[in-house]
Design an enzyme around this catalytic site. Structure first.
Site, mmCIF file in Angstrom:
data_model
loop_
_atom_site.group_PDB
_atom_site.id
_atom_site.type_symbol
_atom_site.label_atom_id
_atom_site.label_comp_id
_atom_site.label_asym_id
_atom_site.label_seq_id
_atom_site.Cartn_x
_atom_site.Cartn_y
_atom_site.Cartn_z
ATOM 1 C CG ASN A 58 -0.203 -0.126 2.506
ATOM 2 O OD1 ASN A 58 0.563 0.763 2.854
ATOM 3 N ND2 ASN A 58 -0.395 -1.221 3.225
ATOM 4 C CE LYS A 60 9.038 -11.703 -13.497
ATOM 5 N NZ LYS A 60 9.608 -11.196 -14.697
ATOM 6 C CE LYS A 74 -8.717 -3.141 14.433
ATOM 7 N NZ LYS A 74 -7.647 -3.095 13.428
HETATM 8 N N1 CTP Z 1 -3.819 -3.272 11.924
HETATM 9 C C1 CTP Z 1 -3.140 -4.335 12.423
HETATM 10 N N2 CTP Z 1 -3.158 -5.528 11.764
HETATM 11 C C2 CTP Z 1 -3.854 -5.677 10.632
HETATM 12 C C3 CTP Z 1 -4.568 -4.583 10.113
HETATM 13 C C4 CTP Z 1 -4.520 -3.387 10.782
HETATM 14 O O1 CTP Z 1 -2.502 -4.204 13.460
HETATM 15 N N3 CTP Z 1 -3.856 -6.841 10.010
HETATM 16 C C5 CTP Z 1 -3.799 -1.993 12.668
HETATM 17 C C6 CTP Z 1 -3.077 -0.868 11.964
HETATM 18 O O2 CTP Z 1 -1.715 -0.799 12.350
HETATM 19 C C7 CTP Z 1 -3.855 0.358 12.440
HETATM 20 C C8 CTP Z 1 -5.256 -0.176 12.604
HETATM 21 O O3 CTP Z 1 -5.122 -1.578 12.831
HETATM 22 O O4 CTP Z 1 -3.421 0.810 13.702
HETATM 23 C C9 CTP Z 1 -6.094 0.010 11.386
HETATM 24 O O5 CTP Z 1 -7.323 -0.557 11.643
HETATM 25 P P1 CTP Z 1 -8.112 -1.423 10.581
HETATM 26 O O6 CTP Z 1 -9.397 -1.771 11.206
HETATM 27 O O7 CTP Z 1 -7.375 -2.582 10.091
HETATM 28 O O8 CTP Z 1 -8.209 -0.422 9.475
HETATM 29 P P2 CTP Z 1 -8.441 -0.801 8.046
HETATM 30 O O9 CTP Z 1 -7.502 -1.851 7.573
HETATM 31 O O10 CTP Z 1 -8.432 0.496 7.350
HETATM 32 O O11 CTP Z 1 -9.866 -1.468 8.197
HETATM 33 P P3 CTP Z 1 -11.082 -1.354 7.244
HETATM 34 O O12 CTP Z 1 -10.539 -1.588 5.908
HETATM 35 O O13 CTP Z 1 -11.962 -2.409 7.752
HETATM 36 O O14 CTP Z 1 -11.598 0.035 7.477
#
Ligand code: CTP
Length: 401
Positions: free
Chosen positions: A211, A290, A343
């Site tokens: 990302n 690959k 969380k």
């Molecule tokens: N996070 C994490 N582990 C993951 C995904 C996210 O620890 N597998 C943490 C990120 O570091 C951040 C937070 O969770 O602090 C983001 O929340 P999240 O709910 O995962 O956000 P999004 O991925 O944006 O969720 P959504 O797409 O459902 O909005």
């Protein structure tokens, strides 16, 4: 970000090493930051750089010996040390280090150090053989026992054409130690873990899913915590940013690697900030070689990565502060609140990623900081200042525990 240098009295002790010329740039930068810089040079330092250079750059007289200093100011050897907010000795030769370790006071610089109660930072710079001699090692260990901060030299090619430890570190690094010395140490004794950057989920040795996260926000949080005296571990996904000064770095690639690294340290931390943009999914299959384009399945099969923050929330200890980040493009407050509760977080910093002046990659940010007791829209500002503001709130929460 607050300018921690403005108006502060910084005494820089320059000793006789070829690296002395580099410190001219440091003095110039501190003067630009509006610090009041006084340079004290040993006699041999003046063989390498003219006192006039430091006088012009600092805008102040340079002090070179105890007795000429005494003519303008009868107590210069005391007042320089007494009035200093920080004393930085750079470059510090083996000889000056030995004198400081022995508590000697035979020139203006060593006298100033004995007379000060400010933080003393020492940047050894010398030939690597001199640096690794057991006498120097013992003297440096003694300086640490005396409470001085020794900034380790860099490794590399030196003026003497030898390669090894002993190079004066870059100013960007030393400047952070100076900033730390000028900042109230409100996080002293606190173990802090911060995650930053994206994760990379490989498909084959050439391709991955990732990302847009640059790591800037997490690195700024690590830098701000170090300045406040925290013992910081930064767990970073791939990022082009240099390791922040004074921080223990652990680099990872995938969400699973980040999960292992985070859970290994979590139990010992009083504050955990998860600023990393962890990939929620990874390719179900990782190919060892690959994959050729005509063999690629056009549908990508994914599997879910563990939610690290959710796991931390479940394991949260009494008194531990857990901070998450969320990237949202609409309904910031509601979406953030849901995540905060689900969380088990103390704070969540919600980034608005709908515009292009906040959020991913850029230097600036504006976050909606949600806590258990309410919401606060932080100003639109640099990521470094945002980091400072977030830490102000966390420090207040720690104090209230
Ligand atoms: N996070 C994490 N582990 C993951 C995904 C996210 O620890 N597998 C943490 C990120 O570091 C951040 C937070 O969770 O602090 C983001 O929340 P999240 O709910 O995962 O956000 P999004 O991925 O944006 O969720 P959504 O797409 O459902 O909005």
């Amino acid at each position: 970000m607050q300018n921690v240098f403005a108006g502060k009295k910084v005494v820089i002790g320059v000793t006789g090493s070829i690296a002395a010329f580099k410190v001219a740039g440091w003095v110039s930068d501190l003067a630009k930051e509006e610090a009041q810089v006084s340079v004290v040079m040993t006699r041999s330092a003046t063989e390498f750089v003219s006192p006039l250079t430091f006088a012009a750059l600092s805008g102040n007289d340079v002090h070179t010996d105890m007795f000429s200093a005494a003519k303008e100011n009868t107590m210069a050897h005391i007042s320089l040390g007494r009035d200093a907010d920080v004393v930085l000795i750079a470059p510090a030769t083996a000889n000056t280090i030995a004198k400081l370790a022995a508590g000697m006071a035979d020139d203006l610089l060593t006298t100033t150090v004995l007379a000060t109660r400010a933080r003393v930072l020492v940047c050894p710079a010398m030939n690597s053989r001199m640096y690794s001699h057991s006498a120097t090692e013992r003297n440096i260990a003694r300086l640490r026992e005396l409470g001085y901060t020794v900034v380790d030299p860099d490794c590399g090619m030196m003026a003497c054409k030898e390669h090894g430890d002993g190079r004066l570190p870059e100013w960007d690094e030393v400047k952070e130690y100076v900033a730390q010395a000028l900042t109230p140490q409100v996080l002293q004794g606190q173990r802090i873990m911060i995650t930053a950057g994206p994760t990379r989920e490989p498909l084959d040795p050439a391709r991955f899913l990732s990302n847009r996260s640059s790591g800037k926000m997490g690195y700024a949080l690590a830098k701000s915590a170090f300045r406040r005296g925290g013992e910081v571990t930064l767990i970073s996904g791939p990022s082009s940013l240099p390791a922040p000064a004074g921080v223990t770095m652990q680099r990872v690639q995938t969400a699973l690697e980040m999960y292992d690294a985070v859970l290994e340290h979590a139990g010992q931390c009083s504050v955990i900030i998860k600023a990393a943009a962890v990939a929620d999914y990874r390719p179900e299959k990782k190919f060892a070689h690959k994959v050729k384009k005509d063999q690629i399945d056009t549908r990508l099969h994914l599997e879910r990565n563990p939610d690290i923050l959710l796991e931390l929330g479940k394991r949260k200890k009494e008194g531990q502060i857990l901070v998450g980040f969320a990237a949202e493009s609409q309904n910031l407050r509601e979406e953030g609140m849901k995540k905060l509760q689900r969380k088990n977080l103390d704070f969540i910093a919600v980034n608005d990623i709908s515009g292009d002046s906040t959020g991913f990659e850029v230097e600036s940010n504006q976050v909606l900081l949600l806590g258990r007791s309410g919401a606060e829209l932080l100003p639109y500002t640099s990521k470094m200042h945002t980091a400072d503001l977030i830490w102000d709130r966390i420090v207040a929460q720690l104090a209230a525990l």
